[in-house]
Motif scaffolding. Structure first.
Motif, PDB file in Angstrom:
ATOM      1  N   MET A   1      33.860  60.336  51.868  1.00  0.00           N
ATOM      2  CA  MET A   1      33.255  59.086  51.431  1.00  0.00           C
ATOM      3  C   MET A   1      33.272  58.054  52.558  1.00  0.00           C
ATOM      4  SD  MET A   1      31.774  57.885  48.865  1.00  0.00           S
ATOM      5  CE  MET A   1      31.432  56.514  47.872  1.00  0.00           C
ATOM      6  N   GLU A   2      34.382  57.961  53.267  1.00  0.00           N
ATOM      7  CA  GLU A   2      34.485  57.017  54.382  1.00  0.00           C
ATOM      8  C   GLU A   2      33.446  57.328  55.454  1.00  0.00           C
ATOM      9  OE1 GLU A   2      37.774  55.841  57.704  1.00  0.00           O
ATOM     10  OE2 GLU A   2      38.495  56.237  55.674  1.00  0.00           O
ATOM     11  N   TYR A   3      33.198  58.613  55.693  1.00  0.00           N
ATOM     12  CA  TYR A   3      32.217  59.047  56.684  1.00  0.00           C
ATOM     13  C   TYR A   3      30.824  58.549  56.305  1.00  0.00           C
ATOM     14  CZ  TYR A   3      29.418  62.139  59.603  1.00  0.00           C
ATOM     15  OH  TYR A   3      28.509  62.632  60.494  1.00  0.00           O
ATOM     16  N   LEU A   4      30.479  58.619  55.012  1.00  0.00           N
ATOM     17  CA  LEU A   4      29.177  58.144  54.558  1.00  0.00           C
ATOM     18  C   LEU A   4      29.035  56.646  54.763  1.00  0.00           C
ATOM     19  CD1 LEU A   4      28.646  60.195  51.283  1.00  0.00           C
ATOM     20  CD2 LEU A   4      27.491  60.487  53.473  1.00  0.00           C
ATOM     21  N   CYS A   5      30.111  55.904  54.535  1.00  0.00           N
ATOM     22  CA  CYS A   5      30.076  54.457  54.759  1.00  0.00           C
ATOM     23  C   CYS A   5      29.841  54.141  56.230  1.00  0.00           C
ATOM     24  CB  CYS A   5      31.366  53.800  54.289  1.00  0.00           C
ATOM     25  SG  CYS A   5      31.544  53.806  52.502  1.00  0.00           S
ATOM     26  N   LEU A   6      30.476  54.888  57.114  1.00  0.00           N
ATOM     27  CA  LEU A   6      30.277  54.674  58.545  1.00  0.00           C
ATOM     28  C   LEU A   6      28.844  55.007  58.957  1.00  0.00           C
ATOM     29  CD1 LEU A   6      33.604  56.060  60.042  1.00  0.00           C
ATOM     30  CD2 LEU A   6      32.885  53.675  59.881  1.00  0.00           C
ATOM     31  N   LEU A   7      28.291  56.073  58.400  1.00  0.00           N
ATOM     32  CA  LEU A   7      26.900  56.418  58.700  1.00  0.00           C
ATOM     33  C   LEU A   7      25.955  55.318  58.234  1.00  0.00           C
ATOM     34  CD1 LEU A   7      26.610  60.220  57.836  1.00  0.00           C
ATOM     35  CD2 LEU A   7      26.556  59.161  60.087  1.00  0.00           C
ATOM     36  N   GLN A   8      26.181  54.797  57.036  1.00  0.00           N
ATOM     37  CA  GLN A   8      25.335  53.727  56.503  1.00  0.00           C
ATOM     38  C   GLN A   8      25.462  52.482  57.374  1.00  0.00           C
ATOM     39  OE1 GLN A   8      23.089  53.869  54.125  1.00  0.00           O
ATOM     40  NE2 GLN A   8      22.613  51.715  54.097  1.00  0.00           N
ATOM     41  N   GLU A   9      26.682  52.169  57.795  1.00  0.00           N
ATOM     42  CA  GLU A   9      26.908  50.998  58.636  1.00  0.00           C
ATOM     43  C   GLU A   9      26.187  51.146  59.972  1.00  0.00           C
ATOM     44  OE1 GLU A   9      30.754  49.013  60.708  1.00  0.00           O
ATOM     45  OE2 GLU A   9      30.966  49.483  58.578  1.00  0.00           O
ATOM     46  N   ASP A  10      26.286  52.324  60.596  1.00  0.00           N
ATOM     47  CA  ASP A  10      25.586  52.578  61.859  1.00  0.00           C
ATOM     48  C   ASP A  10      24.080  52.489  61.666  1.00  0.00           C
ATOM     49  OD1 ASP A  10      27.974  52.964  63.180  1.00  0.00           O
ATOM     50  OD2 ASP A  10      27.841  55.151  63.166  1.00  0.00           O
ATOM     51  N   PHE A  11      23.566  53.057  60.570  1.00  0.00           N
ATOM     52  CA  PHE A  11      22.146  53.010  60.261  1.00  0.00           C
ATOM     53  C   PHE A  11      21.692  51.560  60.143  1.00  0.00           C
ATOM     54  CE2 PHE A  11      18.905  52.490  56.960  1.00  0.00           C
ATOM     55  CZ  PHE A  11      17.868  53.253  57.486  1.00  0.00           C
TER      56      PHE A  11
ATOM     57  N   ASP B   1      23.194  48.779  61.180  1.00  0.00           N
ATOM     58  CA  ASP B   1      23.346  48.049  62.442  1.00  0.00           C
ATOM     59  C   ASP B   1      22.183  48.331  63.379  1.00  0.00           C
ATOM     60  OD1 ASP B   1      25.708  46.922  61.577  1.00  0.00           O
ATOM     61  OD2 ASP B   1      26.994  48.201  62.810  1.00  0.00           O
ATOM     62  N   SER B   2      21.827  49.588  63.543  1.00  0.00           N
ATOM     63  CA  SER B   2      20.763  49.929  64.494  1.00  0.00           C
ATOM     64  C   SER B   2      19.410  49.424  64.003  1.00  0.00           C
ATOM     65  CB  SER B   2      20.724  51.433  64.773  1.00  0.00           C
ATOM     66  OG  SER B   2      20.381  52.151  63.617  1.00  0.00           O
ATOM     67  N   LYS B   3      19.124  49.583  62.716  1.00  0.00           N
ATOM     68  CA  LYS B   3      17.842  49.114  62.168  1.00  0.00           C
ATOM     69  C   LYS B   3      17.741  47.592  62.211  1.00  0.00           C
ATOM     70  CE  LYS B   3      15.806  52.924  60.748  1.00  0.00           C
ATOM     71  NZ  LYS B   3      14.490  53.336  61.177  1.00  0.00           N
ATOM     72  N   CYS B   4      18.831  46.904  61.875  1.00  0.00           N
ATOM     73  CA  CYS B   4      18.814  45.441  61.862  1.00  0.00           C
ATOM     74  C   CYS B   4      18.767  44.868  63.279  1.00  0.00           C
ATOM     75  CB  CYS B   4      19.999  44.894  61.080  1.00  0.00           C
ATOM     76  SG  CYS B   4      19.827  45.153  59.295  1.00  0.00           S
ATOM     77  N   ASN B   5      19.369  45.552  64.243  1.00  0.00           N
ATOM     78  CA  ASN B   5      19.270  45.088  65.627  1.00  0.00           C
ATOM     79  C   ASN B   5      17.819  45.083  66.081  1.00  0.00           C
ATOM     80  OD1 ASN B   5      21.946  44.463  66.195  1.00  0.00           O
ATOM     81  ND2 ASN B   5      22.443  46.559  66.745  1.00  0.00           N
TER      82      ASN B   5
ATOM     83  N   CYS C   1      20.845  43.242  52.928  1.00  0.00           N
ATOM     84  CA  CYS C   1      19.704  43.912  52.292  1.00  0.00           C
ATOM     85  C   CYS C   1      19.726  45.409  52.563  1.00  0.00           C
ATOM     86  CB  CYS C   1      18.400  43.301  52.790  1.00  0.00           C
ATOM     87  SG  CYS C   1      18.178  41.575  52.285  1.00  0.00           S
ATOM     88  N   CYS C   2      20.071  45.801  53.772  1.00  0.00           N
ATOM     89  CA  CYS C   2      20.115  47.212  54.130  1.00  0.00           C
ATOM     90  C   CYS C   2      21.180  47.942  53.314  1.00  0.00           C
ATOM     91  CB  CYS C   2      20.377  47.371  55.626  1.00  0.00           C
ATOM     92  SG  CYS C   2      20.460  49.089  56.173  1.00  0.00           S
ATOM     93  N   GLU C   3      22.336  47.342  53.171  1.00  0.00           N
ATOM     94  CA  GLU C   3      23.402  47.974  52.394  1.00  0.00           C
ATOM     95  C   GLU C   3      22.982  48.172  50.944  1.00  0.00           C
ATOM     96  OE1 GLU C   3      27.283  46.237  52.766  1.00  0.00           O
ATOM     97  OE2 GLU C   3      27.138  46.190  54.947  1.00  0.00           O
ATOM     98  N   ASP C   4      22.273  47.191  50.384  1.00  0.00           N
ATOM     99  CA  ASP C   4      21.818  47.285  48.998  1.00  0.00           C
ATOM    100  C   ASP C   4      20.665  48.273  48.838  1.00  0.00           C
ATOM    101  OD1 ASP C   4      23.673  45.395  48.263  1.00  0.00           O
ATOM    102  OD2 ASP C   4      22.234  43.755  48.043  1.00  0.00           O
TER     103      ASP C   4
END
Length: 70
Positions: A1-11, A13-17, A36-39
């Motif tokens: 589960m933690e791994y999925l959260c890190l993937l979402q966070e990286d996704f 971060d890169s898209k929002c940058n 918005c991305c997290e939701d």
């Protein structure tokens, strides 16, 4: 589960940058884009527009009824 959260966070971060790269207020843009991305698990391509690519992102509203997501 933690791994999925890190993937979402990286996704997000890169898209929002990319999305916020030309914003006048990058700190604010990155904050709201990240929320918005997290939701929605989606960020429209490019630096502006293309919100049809992500209806959840497009349809989120702030407390005043305006668009929440940059």
């Amino acid at each position: 589960m933690e791994y999925l959260c890190l993937l979402q966070e990286d996704f997000c971060d890169s898209k929002c940058n990319v999305r916020c790269s030309k914003a006048g207020r990058q700190d604010r843009c990155l904050k709201y884009c990240g929320i918005c991305c997290e939701d929605c698990h989606c960020v429209p391509s490019g630096t502006y527009g293309h919100k049809y690519e992500c209806p959840c992102y497009r349809d989120k509203k702030n407390s005043k009824g305006g668009p929440k997501c940059p």
